[in-house]
Write a protein that holds these residues in place. Structure first.
Motif, PDB file in Angstrom:
ATOM      1  N   ASN A  94       0.798  -1.204   0.000  1.00 14.64           N
ATOM      2  CA  ASN A  94       0.000   0.000   0.000  1.00 14.64           C
ATOM      3  C   ASN A  94       0.843   1.272   0.000  1.00 14.64           C
ATOM      4  N   TYR A  95       2.078   1.137   0.534  1.00 18.01           N
ATOM      5  CA  TYR A  95       2.822   2.369   0.793  1.00 18.01           C
ATOM      6  C   TYR A  95       3.052   3.185  -0.472  1.00 18.01           C
ATOM      7  N   ASN A  96       3.193   2.509  -1.595  1.00 17.29           N
ATOM      8  CA  ASN A  96       3.486   3.296  -2.795  1.00 17.29           C
ATOM      9  C   ASN A  96       2.280   4.089  -3.268  1.00 17.29           C
ATOM     10  N   LYS A  97       1.115   3.743  -2.724  1.00 11.97           N
ATOM     11  CA  LYS A  97      -0.062   4.508  -3.093  1.00 11.97           C
ATOM     12  C   LYS A  97      -0.257   5.716  -2.195  1.00 11.97           C
ATOM     13  N   THR A  98       0.526   5.839  -1.155  1.00 12.39           N
ATOM     14  CA  THR A  98       0.258   6.911  -0.197  1.00 12.39           C
ATOM     15  C   THR A  98       0.926   8.215  -0.596  1.00 12.39           C
ATOM     16  N   HIS A  99       1.514   8.248  -1.776  1.00 15.58           N
ATOM     17  CA  HIS A  99       2.247   9.467  -2.132  1.00 15.58           C
ATOM     18  C   HIS A  99       1.387  10.709  -2.049  1.00 15.58           C
ATOM     19  N   PHE A 100       0.155  10.627  -2.544  1.00 18.35           N
ATOM     20  CA  PHE A 100      -0.670  11.828  -2.471  1.00 18.35           C
ATOM     21  C   PHE A 100      -0.905  12.214  -1.025  1.00 18.35           C
ATOM     22  N   GLY A 101      -1.241  11.224  -0.205  1.00 16.75           N
ATOM     23  CA  GLY A 101      -1.499  11.501   1.200  1.00 16.75           C
ATOM     24  C   GLY A 101      -0.308  12.143   1.876  1.00 16.75           C
ATOM     25  N   THR A 102       0.882  11.594   1.639  1.00 14.68           N
ATOM     26  CA  THR A 102       2.050  12.169   2.299  1.00 14.68           C
ATOM     27  C   THR A 102       2.374  13.544   1.733  1.00 14.68           C
ATOM     28  N   SER A 103       2.239  13.713   0.437  1.00 12.61           N
ATOM     29  CA  SER A 103       2.526  15.042  -0.128  1.00 12.61           C
ATOM     30  C   SER A 103       1.571  16.073   0.451  1.00 12.61           C
ATOM     31  N   ALA A 104       0.299  15.712   0.516  1.00 12.14           N
ATOM     32  CA  ALA A 104      -0.681  16.663   1.036  1.00 12.14           C
ATOM     33  C   ALA A 104      -0.388  16.962   2.505  1.00 12.14           C
ATOM     34  N   THR A 105      -0.084  15.922   3.268  1.00 11.33           N
ATOM     35  CA  THR A 105       0.220  16.137   4.679  1.00 11.33           C
ATOM     36  C   THR A 105       1.435  17.038   4.825  1.00 11.33           C
ATOM     37  N   THR A 106       2.436  16.796   4.011  1.00 11.88           N
ATOM     38  CA  THR A 106       3.644  17.615   4.083  1.00 11.88           C
ATOM     39  C   THR A 106       3.326  19.076   3.787  1.00 11.88           C
ATOM     40  N   LEU A 107       2.547  19.284   2.740  1.00 11.82           N
ATOM     41  CA  LEU A 107       2.184  20.657   2.390  1.00 11.82           C
ATOM     42  C   LEU A 107       1.407  21.304   3.528  1.00 11.82           C
ATOM     43  N   PHE A 108       0.471  20.549   4.080  1.00 13.69           N
ATOM     44  CA  PHE A 108      -0.347  21.062   5.183  1.00 13.69           C
ATOM     45  C   PHE A 108       0.551  21.454   6.353  1.00 13.69           C
ATOM     46  N   TRP A 109       1.555  20.617   6.594  1.00 20.51           N
ATOM     47  CA  TRP A 109       2.437  20.878   7.730  1.00 20.51           C
ATOM     48  C   TRP A 109       3.232  22.168   7.512  1.00 20.51           C
ATOM     49  N   HIS A 110       3.730  22.356   6.300  1.00 13.38           N
ATOM     50  CA  HIS A 110       4.425  23.616   6.001  1.00 13.38           C
ATOM     51  C   HIS A 110       3.486  24.798   6.210  1.00 13.38           C
ATOM     52  N   PHE A 111       2.246  24.625   5.779  1.00  7.37           N
ATOM     53  CA  PHE A 111       1.251  25.684   5.926  1.00  7.37           C
ATOM     54  C   PHE A 111       1.070  26.042   7.399  1.00  7.37           C
ATOM     55  N   VAL A 112       0.902  25.018   8.211  1.00  5.17           N
ATOM     56  CA  VAL A 112       0.702  25.235   9.639  1.00  5.17           C
ATOM     57  C   VAL A 112       1.911  25.972  10.232  1.00  5.17           C
ATOM     58  N   ASP A 113       3.092  25.632   9.748  1.00  8.87           N
ATOM     59  CA  ASP A 113       4.306  26.292  10.249  1.00  8.87           C
ATOM     60  C   ASP A 113       4.367  27.751   9.839  1.00  8.87           C
ATOM     61  N   VAL A 114       4.046  28.010   8.580  1.00 10.47           N
ATOM     62  CA  VAL A 114       4.101  29.397   8.101  1.00 10.47           C
ATOM     63  C   VAL A 114       3.105  30.252   8.879  1.00 10.47           C
ATOM     64  N   VAL A 115       1.926  29.696   9.093  1.00 13.58           N
ATOM     65  CA  VAL A 115       0.931  30.440   9.859  1.00 13.58           C
ATOM     66  C   VAL A 115       1.483  30.753  11.251  1.00 13.58           C
ATOM     67  N   TRP A 116       2.187  29.779  11.824  1.00 16.22           N
ATOM     68  CA  TRP A 116       2.700  30.014  13.170  1.00 16.22           C
ATOM     69  C   TRP A 116       3.715  31.158  13.194  1.00 16.22           C
ATOM     70  N   VAL A 117       4.499  31.277  12.141  1.00 17.55           N
ATOM     71  CA  VAL A 117       5.467  32.374  12.101  1.00 17.55           C
ATOM     72  C   VAL A 117       4.732  33.706  12.276  1.00 17.55           C
ATOM     73  N   PHE A 118       3.619  33.854  11.561  1.00 15.17           N
ATOM     74  CA  PHE A 118       2.855  35.099  11.675  1.00 15.17           C
ATOM     75  C   PHE A 118       2.238  35.246  13.053  1.00 15.17           C
ATOM     76  N   LEU A 119       1.613  34.185  13.527  1.00 17.02           N
ATOM     77  CA  LEU A 119       0.950  34.285  14.829  1.00 17.02           C
ATOM     78  C   LEU A 119       1.962  34.577  15.922  1.00 17.02           C
ATOM     79  N   PHE A 120       3.100  33.892  15.848  1.00 16.40           N
ATOM     80  CA  PHE A 120       4.135  34.086  16.861  1.00 16.40           C
ATOM     81  C   PHE A 120       4.578  35.549  16.884  1.00 16.40           C
ATOM     82  N   SER A 121       4.836  36.107  15.709  1.00 17.17           N
ATOM     83  CA  SER A 121       5.275  37.504  15.668  1.00 17.17           C
ATOM     84  C   SER A 121       4.203  38.423  16.237  1.00 17.17           C
ATOM     85  N   LEU A 122       2.953  38.180  15.854  1.00 14.18           N
ATOM     86  CA  LEU A 122       1.885  39.076  16.284  1.00 14.18           C
ATOM     87  C   LEU A 122       1.599  38.948  17.774  1.00 14.18           C
TER      88      LEU A 122
END
Ligand code: HEM
Ligand SMILES: [Cu+2]
Lengths: 219, 555
Positions: free
Chosen positions: A185-213
């Protein structure tokens, strides 16, 4: 007719047991069709969704900034507001650096290095969880509540909404980790992992703003 | 006995391809965009009927200057629920349903990009709608502060912190919003990724352009409403102070967030209607759509400008002068791309031989009404005028010319136009025409009357008024009862024809859209072969182009 009816009844447990994996297959992002077609389409849709998400965050940030600029006594008497403590800084560093762990993890999966993927992924999960626990501890030690003036309302809103996203990210990561152990199954999870990775970067970027504010903008 | 799920799916599909859908499927969790589209359209029509009944109650109360038919809290609940239902459970989701049915067919796709997500988007709506309606049965009734739900009024609810109409109103609107955002992700991705070979952006029908633009607005602007609702909910039930003026909060922030969505929302409602005009007018005048490219670009232009005009709803909210000026200017800018559209509709039917079947009557009627509503819109965008008539019946007249006389008429045009495609049967033309005249005339009686009322100063959202206003109010009320009655021939026609109407040919209007190249109703996978598109979308009277179906290209 009668027997066929019973046969199709969704209440029969053995049917569910057989169907469940198929259903999961369909509910989890990688389901259906060939991987190539779905990856691009899926990532496009997911990015578009994140655009929407960022508008919610922007709306909250707009509210915070507008209220803060127009309120004379931002801090009620006896309240010091969120402190830029070492604890918060460490928490932040852990969260932000997890972006540099999850990216190699995703790349590892792309190159079929399964065990490397699992290790790095596990570390990311640990870092995300650390941040969440840290947030709860911080909340517990603060001298104000969500009902304490605008400072409380906005602080718990922003950190809470962001915390929910961190939680969602960690849950996604755990799902992907489990999926990587389902044989074949693992080779089919590429979309899931890519999306999760992107989401994680998003959450981090948002934190940069929130932290500063929240922590760097002193009165 | 093994139960292979995917095998079952394939068998399901095959039997569906042979038999078409049975009625049972319309009550089940189905991922076919056509079934979902019909589910949306039928469900929202039921809400339209409910919203219409509420409207007639409001108009019955306003027959007399005194408040005597319903008590004030119930009256407040009636107009709040009427507005909420009409916007969030009729026009917007009906458009989602129509788009669901049509977009994949129009771009030559087999389904939407994410069929499962699509079904989930739909199935969120019935519970959300029922939840909203359930608040009629609460001890203190439904939400009462209008579809805006402005704080601090919306925060002053009697009774329990959680079990109150306002709380329920917010929760159901958040659910509806989630459904819409998922839908928007799906539409935008579908239009981007699923177009058939040769279906370039400038070969897309204007309806698809409209859906694309409207759904982009959902993506960009709807989250602001969701954010506003979350904040309102926290204030209402969890003791925060964002919008509480007594505690340093600022209710104006709510207005900004609310209108940041709700102004573009009028285009989320209107753009698909414009798209319908752009399909129906060419088909019944046998002319290509005039200025296709400009219309397509104007569609995106309207969407883009509409993001920057929201403050025109807040001219009287202590808005600083520079803001009023700026937003007056941007609001008037919208008239340019909208003008392009209106000009294109007129030029399309100019000097052509018109075929006045029911869809065409509704499309022409709706397009004409839009001119009227658009003009009062530009008048309202002029700050000094708006300050004068703000919160009067003039505004109510303005937006009803748009949301009813334009958009709901367009929806009827669409229902009649695509009825043969969707059901495989023809509706009864005579009944359709009857329905049109029974709608068009009363609608104008009802909503025209509101303009003089507003200019004379009658406020909206009141259940009692000065006796001097009674004359026009009686006219408006009588018009609205007729309008309510006009749905009866419609329902009779649609239900009767769906069951017993004569079988329709695949393309009864000889229209050029891709959706007309497949059978009526289309098979589960829409097309026998995915078509290759080699022509512009509106080449009426131009025999040199045709859809070429290439048998090598079966996915
Ligand atoms: C295209 C379709 C349109 C729709 C569906 C629409 C709908 C509406 C609605 C629902 C309202 C009332 C909101 C409320 O107070 O509850 C409204 C008010 C308003 N509309 Fe439109 N409108 C349209 C076009 C326009 C245009 C083209 C303009 C100006 C260029 C315009 C300017 C205004 C203004 C200024 C108000 C605020 C009036 C006031 O509250 O004093 N509208 N419109
Ligand atoms: Cu507006």
């Amino acid at each position: 007719m009668q027997s066929r009816h019973i046969d199709e009844s969704p209440i029969r447990f053995d049917l569910w047991r057989q169907r469940l994996p198929n259903w999961l297959q369909r509910f989890l992002p990688s389901g259906g069709g060939s991987h190539e077609d779905h990856h691009g389409k899926g990532m496009f849709g997911f990015t578009v969704f994140l655009l929407s998400e960022s508008i919610i965050f922007l709306s909250f940030i707009f509210t915070y900034v507008a209220l803060r600029l127009t309120t004379k006594n931002w801090l009620p008497p006896g309240i010091s507001g969120p402190e830029l403590s070492t604890f918060v800084v460490i928490n932040t560093v852990v969260l932000l650096s997890s972006s540099f762990i999850i990216q190699p993890a995703e790349n590892a999966l792309k190159h079929n290095q399964l065990s490397k993927f699992r290790w790095l992924w596990l570390i990311t999960i640990a870092m995300g969880s650390y941040f969440l626990v840290g947030l709860l501890i911080e909340w517990k030690n603060l001298d104000f509540k969500i009902t304490t003036g605008l400072v409380g309302s906005t602080f718990y809103l922003l950190t809470g909404f962001h915390g929910l996203h961190v939680l969602a990210g960690v849950v996604l990561q755990i799902v992907m980790l489990i999926r990587s152990f389902i044989p074949g199954n693992y080779n089919k999870t590429h979309f899931g992992t890519s999306a999760t990775t992107l989401f994680w970067h998003f959450v981090d970027v948002v934190w940069v703003f929130l932290f500063s504010l929240l922590y760097l903008w002193r009165t | 006995m093994t139960h292979d799920f995917s095998q079952e799916m394939i068998e399901d599909r095959e039997s569906q391809n042979q038999q078409g859908n049975t009625w049972r499927e319309y009550f089940s969790f189905n991922t076919d965009h056509k079934v979902i589209g019909i589910q949306y359209m039928v469900m929202t029509f039921i809400f339209f009927l409910i919203g219409g009944l509420l409207a007639m109650l409001i108009r019955a109360e306003l027959l007399t200057p005194e408040s005597n038919l319903v008590d004030r809290p119930l009256y407040n609940g009636l107009f709040t629920m009427h507005g909420t239902i009409m916007i969030f459970l009729w026009i917007i989701p009906f458009n989602a349903g129509l788009s669901n049915y049509l977009v994949p067919l129009m771009i030559g796709a087999r389904d939407m990009a994410f069929p499962l997500l699509n079904a989930i988007s739909f199935w969120i709506l019935p519970p959300a709608g029922l939840l909203l309606l359930s608040s009629f049965f609460l001890p203190n009734g439904t939400a009462q502060s209008g579809w805006w739900s402005y704080p601090p009024i919306s925060l002053q609810v009697p009774g329990d912190q959680f079990i109150n109409g306002e709380f329920i109103w917010i929760v159901s609107l958040v659910l509806i919003g989630i459904s819409s955002i998922m839908g928007a992700v799906n539409f935008v991705t579908t239009i981007f990724w699923m177009r058939a070979p040769g279906m370039t952006f400038f070969r897309m029908p204007v309806f698809v352009w409209s859906v694309f633009s409207a759904q982009l607005l959902q993506l960009i602007n709807l989250p602001a409403l969701t954010a506003a609702l979350i904040l309102l909910l926290l204030d209402l039930s969890f003791g925060t102070q964002f919008f509480k003026p007594d505690e340093n909060g600022d209710p104006i922030i709510y207005q900004h967030l609310f209108w940041f969505y709700s102004h573009p929302a009028v285009y989320i409602m209107a753009l698909p209607a414009f798209g319908i005009f752009a399909e129906v007018l060419p088909a019944f005048s046998r002319n290509p759509l005039f200025g296709y490219r400009s219309v397509a670009i104007a569609t995106l232009g309207i969407a883009a400008i509409s993001i920057f005009v929201w403050v025109h709803h807040m001219f009287t909210s202590a808005t600083p002068g520079w803001m009023r000026m700026t937003f007056m200017a941007t609001s008037m800018l919208v008239a340019i791309p909208t003008g392009i559209k209106a000009f294109a509709w007129t030029a399309t039917i100019w000097r052509s031989k018109l075929h006045l079947e029911t869809p065409m009557l509704f499309a022409m009627g709706g397009a004409a009404m839009f001119i009227f509503g658009g003009v009062t819109g530009v008048m309202l965008a002029a700050t000094p005028f708006d300050i004068h008539v703000n919160n009067t019946y003039f505004v109510v007249g303005h937006f009803h010319y748009i949301v009813f006389n334009t958009i709901t008429m367009a929806i009827f045009a669409a229902i009649y136009y695509w009825f043969p495609k969707i059901t495989g049967r023809m509706y009864a033309e005579g009944w359709g025409k009857l329905h049109f005249w029974l709608t068009f005339i009363p609608a104008n009686i009802t909503f025209f009357s509101m303009h003089p009322l507003g200019l004379q100063g009658m406020l909206r959202r009141v259940s009692s008024y000065d006796p001097q206003y009674q004359g026009w109010n009686i006219i408006a009320s009588l018009g609205s009862f007729l309008l309510g009655a006009s749905t009866l021939p419609f329902i009779a026609n649609i239900v009767g024809s769906w069951l017993y109407g004569p079988k329709a040919v695949d393309n009864p209007w000889h229209a050029t859209g891709l959706e007309w190249t497949t059978s009526s109703p289309p098979p589960r996978d829409n097309f026998e072969e995915i078509p290759i598109v080699t022509r512009p979308p509106y080449d009426y009277g131009n025999p040199k182009y045709s859809v070429i179906v290439n048998s090598d290209n079966s996915e």
